[in-house]
Design an enzyme around this catalytic site. Structure first.
Site, short mmCIF file in Angstrom:
data_model
loop_
_atom_site.label_atom_id
_atom_site.label_comp_id
_atom_site.label_asym_id
_atom_site.label_seq_id
_atom_site.Cartn_x
_atom_site.Cartn_y
_atom_site.Cartn_z
N HIS A 18 0.85 -1.21 0.00
CA HIS A 18 0.00 0.00 0.00
C HIS A 18 0.88 1.25 0.00
O HIS A 18 0.63 2.20 -0.74
CB HIS A 18 -0.90 0.03 1.26
CG HIS A 18 -1.87 -1.12 1.35
ND1 HIS A 18 -2.04 -1.86 2.50
CD2 HIS A 18 -2.72 -1.65 0.45
CE1 HIS A 18 -2.96 -2.79 2.29
NE2 HIS A 18 -3.40 -2.68 1.06
N LYS A 42 -17.91 -6.79 7.37
CA LYS A 42 -16.61 -7.47 7.25
C LYS A 42 -15.90 -7.46 8.60
O LYS A 42 -15.74 -6.41 9.21
CB LYS A 42 -15.77 -6.73 6.20
CG LYS A 42 -14.62 -7.54 5.66
CD LYS A 42 -14.03 -6.88 4.43
CE LYS A 42 -12.72 -7.50 4.03
NZ LYS A 42 -12.15 -6.85 2.86
N ARG A 91 -1.60 -6.41 -7.94
CA ARG A 91 -0.42 -7.20 -7.61
C ARG A 91 -0.17 -8.30 -8.62
O ARG A 91 0.89 -8.39 -9.22
CB ARG A 91 -0.59 -7.82 -6.22
CG ARG A 91 -0.50 -6.83 -5.08
CD ARG A 91 -0.92 -7.46 -3.79
NE ARG A 91 -2.28 -7.99 -3.91
CZ ARG A 91 -2.98 -8.52 -2.92
NH1 ARG A 91 -2.45 -8.62 -1.73
NH2 ARG A 91 -4.21 -8.94 -3.12
N SER A 129 -2.55 -8.89 3.05
CA SER A 129 -2.89 -8.63 4.45
C SER A 129 -3.15 -9.93 5.20
O SER A 129 -2.75 -10.09 6.35
CB SER A 129 -4.11 -7.71 4.52
OG SER A 129 -3.77 -6.46 3.96
O1 PNS Z 1 -8.67 -3.46 0.27
P1 PNS Z 1 -9.89 -4.03 -0.37
O2 PNS Z 1 -10.67 -4.85 0.63
O3 PNS Z 1 -9.61 -4.77 -1.64
O4 PNS Z 1 -10.81 -2.76 -0.76
C1 PNS Z 1 -12.06 -2.94 -1.35
C2 PNS Z 1 -12.86 -1.62 -1.33
C3 PNS Z 1 -12.99 -1.10 0.07
C4 PNS Z 1 -12.16 -0.60 -2.21
C5 PNS Z 1 -14.27 -1.94 -1.94
O5 PNS Z 1 -14.83 -3.00 -1.26
C6 PNS Z 1 -15.21 -0.74 -1.87
O6 PNS Z 1 -15.08 0.18 -2.65
N1 PNS Z 1 -16.15 -0.77 -0.91
C7 PNS Z 1 -17.11 0.29 -0.71
C8 PNS Z 1 -18.50 -0.18 -1.07
C9 PNS Z 1 -18.72 -0.08 -2.55
O7 PNS Z 1 -18.65 0.96 -3.17
N2 PNS Z 1 -19.00 -1.26 -3.15
C10 PNS Z 1 -19.15 -1.40 -4.56
C11 PNS Z 1 -17.80 -1.56 -5.22
S1 PNS Z 1 -17.98 -1.99 -6.87
#
Ligand code: PNS
Length: 161
Positions: A18, A42, A91, A129
């Protein structure tokens, strides 16, 4: 006009991968907003508040990096901030499908939104993670994978019973 990119994620925990994306992001954008997602469904090791505090500590004295949090849809958060740029790291090939789905869904919801991908540099590309949590919980060292403060907090969290 300033180019502001949102770098969203769970950051549970925040890794050197990150960090690498943010350091490269600020070379391309005027500001990077690290947006910690609050996803109530989550289960996370660190609370939202803890994740925000840790990342703020890492970027202390760096006005080009702002650390914030959001709940609900990312596109709504982007609209609220008045930016249409989302930065994500990629990645490996296995990230591609998930990232593609997210980028396209976000674009359907907010057509002006652009997701910009940066390929995670090779020393960090294997870092995840969940593996870090496993390594530390099994007594290993994640020194090369996470900032020092993250390892310290993670160790404290995982061994506090
Ligand atoms: O680090 P991560 O878990 O891969 O991040 C995922 C994240 C937080 C970017 C994604 O889950 C997100 O944008 N969540 C917010 C809810 C949302 O907008 N959901 C629709 C995404 S298409």
């Amino acid at each position: 006009m300033k180019r502001v990119a949102i770098y969203p994620g769970s950051f549970d925990p925040f890794t050197n991968g990150h960090l690498n994306i943010i350091e490269r992001g600020v070379k391309v954008f005027d500001n990077v907003i690290v947006a910690v997602a609050h996803n109530v469904s989550k289960k996370t090791i660190f609370t939202l508040d803890e994740r925000v505090k840790i990342i703020r500590e890492i970027f202390k004295g760096r006005p080009e990096v702002r650390v914030d949090y959001f709940q609900g849809l990312l596109v709504e958060y982007a609209k609220k901030l008045g930016t249409n740029i989302v930065l994500r790291g990629m990645r490996t090939v296995s990230d591609f499908e998930y990232e593609l789905q997210m980028a396209l869904s976000n674009k359907t919801l907010y057509p002006e939104l652009e997701t910009i991908f940066m390929v995670t540099e090779s020393p960090h590309s294997h870092i995840s993670s969940s593996l870090i949590k496993e390594i530390i919980s099994l007594g290993g060292s994640a020194k090369e994978m996470v900032p020092e403060i993250v390892e310290k907090k993670l160790r404290k969290k995982l061994f506090k019973k």
